[in-house]
Design an enzyme around this catalytic site. Sequence first.
Site, PDB file in Angstrom:
ATOM      1  N   TYR A  14      -2.087  -0.327  11.086  1.00 45.31           N
ATOM      2  CA  TYR A  14      -2.195  -1.016   9.786  1.00 45.31           C
ATOM      3  C   TYR A  14      -0.979  -0.732   8.911  1.00 45.31           C
ATOM      4  O   TYR A  14      -0.319  -1.651   8.425  1.00 45.31           O
ATOM      5  CB  TYR A  14      -3.480  -0.584   9.062  1.00 45.31           C
ATOM      6  CG  TYR A  14      -3.467  -0.924   7.586  1.00 45.31           C
ATOM      7  CD1 TYR A  14      -3.553  -2.244   7.156  1.00 45.31           C
ATOM      8  CD2 TYR A  14      -3.338   0.082   6.605  1.00 45.31           C
ATOM      9  CE1 TYR A  14      -3.497  -2.568   5.802  1.00 45.31           C
ATOM     10  CE2 TYR A  14      -3.295  -0.223   5.264  1.00 45.31           C
ATOM     11  CZ  TYR A  14      -3.378  -1.553   4.857  1.00 45.31           C
ATOM     12  OH  TYR A  14      -3.325  -1.868   3.516  1.00 45.31           O
ATOM     13  N   THR A  18       0.813  -1.213   0.000  1.00 42.62           N
ATOM     14  CA  THR A  18       0.000   0.000   0.000  1.00 42.62           C
ATOM     15  C   THR A  18       0.855   1.275   0.000  1.00 42.62           C
ATOM     16  O   THR A  18       1.994   1.255   0.466  1.00 42.62           O
ATOM     17  CB  THR A  18      -0.907  -0.001   1.261  1.00 42.62           C
ATOM     18  OG1 THR A  18      -1.520   1.272   1.402  1.00 42.62           O
ATOM     19  CG2 THR A  18      -0.110  -0.281   2.535  1.00 42.62           C
ATOM     20  N   ASP A  19       0.268   2.358  -0.460  1.00 44.63           N
ATOM     21  CA  ASP A  19       0.967   3.654  -0.391  1.00 44.63           C
ATOM     22  C   ASP A  19       1.022   4.189   1.038  1.00 44.63           C
ATOM     23  O   ASP A  19       1.794   5.106   1.335  1.00 44.63           O
ATOM     24  CB  ASP A  19       0.304   4.686  -1.323  1.00 44.63           C
ATOM     25  CG  ASP A  19      -1.151   5.000  -0.990  1.00 44.63           C
ATOM     26  OD1 ASP A  19      -1.709   4.386  -0.061  1.00 44.63           O
ATOM     27  OD2 ASP A  19      -1.747   5.861  -1.670  1.00 44.63           O
ATOM     28  N   GLU A  20       0.191   3.604   1.947  1.00 44.25           N
ATOM     29  CA  GLU A  20       0.148   4.131   3.320  1.00 44.25           C
ATOM     30  C   GLU A  20       1.463   3.932   4.056  1.00 44.25           C
ATOM     31  O   GLU A  20       1.704   4.586   5.073  1.00 44.25           O
ATOM     32  CB  GLU A  20      -0.987   3.476   4.108  1.00 44.25           C
ATOM     33  CG  GLU A  20      -2.337   3.753   3.504  1.00 44.25           C
ATOM     34  CD  GLU A  20      -3.499   3.662   4.479  1.00 44.25           C
ATOM     35  OE1 GLU A  20      -3.280   3.588   5.700  1.00 44.25           O
ATOM     36  OE2 GLU A  20      -4.634   3.670   3.998  1.00 44.25           O
ATOM     37  N   LYS A  72       2.026  -3.212   7.483  1.00 44.74           N
ATOM     38  CA  LYS A  72       2.313  -3.413   6.041  1.00 44.74           C
ATOM     39  C   LYS A  72       3.765  -3.016   5.739  1.00 44.74           C
ATOM     40  O   LYS A  72       4.446  -3.686   4.958  1.00 44.74           O
ATOM     41  CB  LYS A  72       1.350  -2.586   5.176  1.00 44.74           C
ATOM     42  CG  LYS A  72      -0.087  -3.069   5.176  1.00 44.74           C
ATOM     43  CD  LYS A  72      -0.280  -4.476   4.612  1.00 44.74           C
ATOM     44  CE  LYS A  72      -0.098  -4.548   3.118  1.00 44.74           C
ATOM     45  NZ  LYS A  72      -0.484  -5.883   2.570  1.00 44.74           N
TER      46      LYS A  72
HETATM   47  P1  NAD Z   1      -9.838  -7.235   2.312  1.00 44.18           P
HETATM   48  O1  NAD Z   1      -9.842  -6.915   3.761  1.00 44.18           O
HETATM   49  O2  NAD Z   1     -11.052  -6.956   1.503  1.00 44.18           O
HETATM   50  O3  NAD Z   1      -9.510  -8.799   2.106  1.00 44.18           O
HETATM   51  C1  NAD Z   1      -8.503  -9.452   2.824  1.00 44.18           C
HETATM   52  C2  NAD Z   1      -8.660 -10.950   2.576  1.00 44.18           C
HETATM   53  O4  NAD Z   1      -7.605 -11.630   3.282  1.00 44.18           O
HETATM   54  C3  NAD Z   1      -9.977 -11.527   3.089  1.00 44.18           C
HETATM   55  O5  NAD Z   1     -10.519 -12.410   2.129  1.00 44.18           O
HETATM   56  C4  NAD Z   1      -9.579 -12.279   4.365  1.00 44.18           C
HETATM   57  O6  NAD Z   1     -10.428 -13.371   4.655  1.00 44.18           O
HETATM   58  C5  NAD Z   1      -8.164 -12.727   4.001  1.00 44.18           C
HETATM   59  N1  NAD Z   1      -7.338 -12.971   5.182  1.00 44.18           N
HETATM   60  C6  NAD Z   1      -7.198 -12.157   6.278  1.00 44.18           C
HETATM   61  N2  NAD Z   1      -6.368 -12.743   7.172  1.00 44.18           N
HETATM   62  C7  NAD Z   1      -5.973 -13.921   6.630  1.00 44.18           C
HETATM   63  C8  NAD Z   1      -5.101 -14.964   7.058  1.00 44.18           C
HETATM   64  N3  NAD Z   1      -4.476 -14.901   8.248  1.00 44.18           N
HETATM   65  N4  NAD Z   1      -4.908 -16.040   6.251  1.00 44.18           N
HETATM   66  C9  NAD Z   1      -5.555 -16.107   5.046  1.00 44.18           C
HETATM   67  N5  NAD Z   1      -6.395 -15.165   4.594  1.00 44.18           N
HETATM   68  C10 NAD Z   1      -6.593 -14.077   5.371  1.00 44.18           C
HETATM   69  O7  NAD Z   1      -8.559  -6.513   1.718  1.00 44.18           O
HETATM   70  P2  NAD Z   1      -8.359  -5.787   0.300  1.00 44.18           P
HETATM   71  O8  NAD Z   1      -8.867  -4.414   0.394  1.00 44.18           O
HETATM   72  O9  NAD Z   1      -8.833  -6.683  -0.761  1.00 44.18           O
HETATM   73  O10 NAD Z   1      -6.762  -5.688   0.288  1.00 44.18           O
HETATM   74  C11 NAD Z   1      -5.991  -6.779  -0.238  1.00 44.18           C
HETATM   75  C12 NAD Z   1      -4.521  -6.433  -0.111  1.00 44.18           C
HETATM   76  O11 NAD Z   1      -4.262  -5.231  -0.827  1.00 44.18           O
HETATM   77  C13 NAD Z   1      -4.068  -6.162   1.322  1.00 44.18           C
HETATM   78  O12 NAD Z   1      -2.780  -6.700   1.475  1.00 44.18           O
HETATM   79  C14 NAD Z   1      -4.034  -4.639   1.432  1.00 44.18           C
HETATM   80  O13 NAD Z   1      -3.067  -4.221   2.365  1.00 44.18           O
HETATM   81  C15 NAD Z   1      -3.637  -4.279   0.017  1.00 44.18           C
HETATM   82  N6  NAD Z   1      -4.095  -2.949  -0.460  1.00 44.18           N
HETATM   83  C16 NAD Z   1      -5.411  -2.596  -0.357  1.00 44.18           C
HETATM   84  C17 NAD Z   1      -5.836  -1.371  -0.880  1.00 44.18           C
HETATM   85  C18 NAD Z   1      -7.285  -0.934  -0.818  1.00 44.18           C
HETATM   86  O14 NAD Z   1      -7.587   0.210  -1.161  1.00 44.18           O
HETATM   87  N7  NAD Z   1      -8.225  -1.792  -0.419  1.00 44.18           N
HETATM   88  C19 NAD Z   1      -4.913  -0.503  -1.474  1.00 44.18           C
HETATM   89  C20 NAD Z   1      -3.562  -0.896  -1.544  1.00 44.18           C
HETATM   90  C21 NAD Z   1      -3.176  -2.132  -1.038  1.00 44.18           C
HETATM   91  O1  DAU Z   2      -4.119   3.994   0.505  1.00 42.92           O
HETATM   92  C1  DAU Z   2      -4.352   2.613   0.396  1.00 42.92           C
HETATM   93  C2  DAU Z   2      -5.197   2.155   1.555  1.00 42.92           C
HETATM   94  O2  DAU Z   2      -6.514   2.635   1.305  1.00 42.92           O
HETATM   95  C3  DAU Z   2      -5.204   0.647   1.752  1.00 42.92           C
HETATM   96  O3  DAU Z   2      -3.914   0.212   2.076  1.00 42.92           O
HETATM   97  C4  DAU Z   2      -6.181   0.242   2.865  1.00 42.92           C
HETATM   98  O4  DAU Z   2      -6.256  -1.177   2.957  1.00 42.92           O
HETATM   99  C5  DAU Z   2      -7.546   0.796   2.509  1.00 42.92           C
HETATM  100  O5  DAU Z   2      -8.448   0.512   3.554  1.00 42.92           O
HETATM  101  C6  DAU Z   2      -7.469   2.305   2.267  1.00 42.92           C
HETATM  102  O6  DAU Z   2      -7.170   3.009   3.507  1.00 42.92           O
HETATM  103  P1  DAU Z   2      -7.918   4.381   3.881  1.00 42.92           P
HETATM  104  O7  DAU Z   2      -7.862   4.571   5.345  1.00 42.92           O
HETATM  105  O8  DAU Z   2      -7.452   5.502   3.016  1.00 42.92           O
HETATM  106  O9  DAU Z   2      -9.418   3.984   3.374  1.00 42.92           O
HETATM  107  P2  DAU Z   2     -10.862   4.215   4.029  1.00 42.92           P
HETATM  108  O10 DAU Z   2     -11.848   3.819   2.989  1.00 42.92           O
HETATM  109  O11 DAU Z   2     -10.984   3.616   5.384  1.00 42.92           O
HETATM  110  O12 DAU Z   2     -10.907   5.792   4.192  1.00 42.92           O
HETATM  111  C7  DAU Z   2     -10.698   6.653   3.089  1.00 42.92           C
HETATM  112  C8  DAU Z   2     -10.712   8.073   3.617  1.00 42.92           C
HETATM  113  O13 DAU Z   2     -12.049   8.370   4.043  1.00 42.92           O
HETATM  114  C9  DAU Z   2      -9.843   8.278   4.833  1.00 42.92           C
HETATM  115  O14 DAU Z   2      -9.249   9.573   4.766  1.00 42.92           O
HETATM  116  C10 DAU Z   2     -10.801   8.193   6.014  1.00 42.92           C
HETATM  117  C11 DAU Z   2     -12.098   8.721   5.436  1.00 42.92           C
HETATM  118  N1  DAU Z   2     -13.337   8.130   6.009  1.00 42.92           N
HETATM  119  C12 DAU Z   2     -13.444   6.788   6.067  1.00 42.92           C
HETATM  120  C13 DAU Z   2     -14.565   6.198   6.597  1.00 42.92           C
HETATM  121  C14 DAU Z   2     -14.694   4.695   6.700  1.00 42.92           C
HETATM  122  C15 DAU Z   2     -14.358   8.969   6.429  1.00 42.92           C
HETATM  123  O15 DAU Z   2     -14.270  10.204   6.345  1.00 42.92           O
HETATM  124  N2  DAU Z   2     -15.485   8.394   6.949  1.00 42.92           N
HETATM  125  C16 DAU Z   2     -15.629   7.034   7.080  1.00 42.92           C
HETATM  126  O16 DAU Z   2     -16.676   6.578   7.610  1.00 42.92           O
END
Ligand code: NAD
Ligand code: DAU
Length: 356
Positions: free
Chosen positions: A158, A132-134, A162
Amino acid sequence: MILVTGGAGFIGSNFVLDWLASGDEPVVNLDKLTYAGNPDNLASLAGDRRHIFVHGDIVDRALVASLLEQHRPRAIVHFAAESHVDRSIHGPGDFIRTNIDGTFNLLEAARAYLSTRDVAGKASFRFLHVSTDEVFGTLSPTDPPFSETTPVAPNSPYSASKAASDHLVRAWHHTYGLPVVTGNCSNNYGPLQFPEKLIPLMIANALAGKPLPVYGDGQQVRDWLYVGDHCAALRRVLDAGRPGETYNIGGWNEKANLDVVHTLCDLLDELKPAAASYREQIAFVTDRPGHDRRYAIDARKIERELGWRPAETFDTGMRKTVQWYLDHQDWVRKVQSGEYQQWINTNYDAREGSPA
Ligand code: NAD
Ligand code: DAU
């Protein structure tokens, strides 16, 4: 064949569906099915022999070793993680276990597996780490976007977990020669995202007539990438990424959260009009502790080296996403049962301004 971890979650299930729609190489999908893992995401693959689902934990070394031995994959694509920042603030333990211990375990299992392969098998193998970019922390409004050489400075449990996993992946390459590649991606959105994250939460709350809880002043900036574009980028990185390298993946779409919520309300006003504009449901609530102010991605390296650029604009991606949620209200209702309601109460009840 490839081994995917976390392939029942949001990005993982989109990746598996895209992978099998665009080729015939089988997938072993290892997923623990936490609250975020949803077998319904993969329902269209029922009976498809190219998809082998394994319900299990990446921390289980014996299980991972036996899957590698049995299926002999040419790559591991590692999505499995605890992924929600707010949950990491309320309970960081699972993030340390899965994101750090789990990645360590996969790296060690991959290292043992590769020691049994011949030179060609070792050279062609890839461990693709989805990050992730975080990990880079937060930017001021005038800072340049994160590049691959930006120092890591994670601010939440988180992102710290990562970043730790990214470091392990890097070290296993430098020390043991494991052929790893890492993608650091910005915020994804699109179909099948669990409605705890900003975009699906806002759509679900809007349609249910509930408040739209914007943290703080809503001026925090994120870069948004349509999930299908992230999956395409990962396929390119798997095919052509250089071992040991990291690639920043982003959408060139920096938006303030309040603007994202306004866009969603306007699309819903058009596609599913209600008596009043959905904007009237916006409620400003207490900010997230340690909230990163701005993320932005410089995605020129992946474009220059691998020829990848996002296909969707923010407008086309958001329209598709809102339409998908409107068309899949059953999916939303199903994932909103049980644990979901408990989480909503935990996260939102104590926030000042939250009428929940
Ligand atoms: P998500 O939370 O939707 O899904 C995570 C999945 O991992 C689920 O299916 C869960 O059951 C599985 N999991 C959790 N713990 C586990 C374990 N111990 N063993 C096996 N499976 C397990 O997550 P996502 O949003 O699809 O993100 C997927 C990946 O991409 C993550 O590594 C996250 O850090 C990364 N990522 C997410 C975003 C985003 O915006 N969602 C952006 C950049 C990177
Ligand atoms: O940047 C990549 C990341 O993006 C991933 O690594 C994470 O897995 C993914 O969850 C996401 O993280 P964020 O914290 O940016 O996403 P989230 O959707 O939780 O929140 C997006 C923005 O919106 C953040 O600035 C917080 C804000 N927010 C979020 C929620 C859930 C609100 O203002 N209200 C809300 O209820």
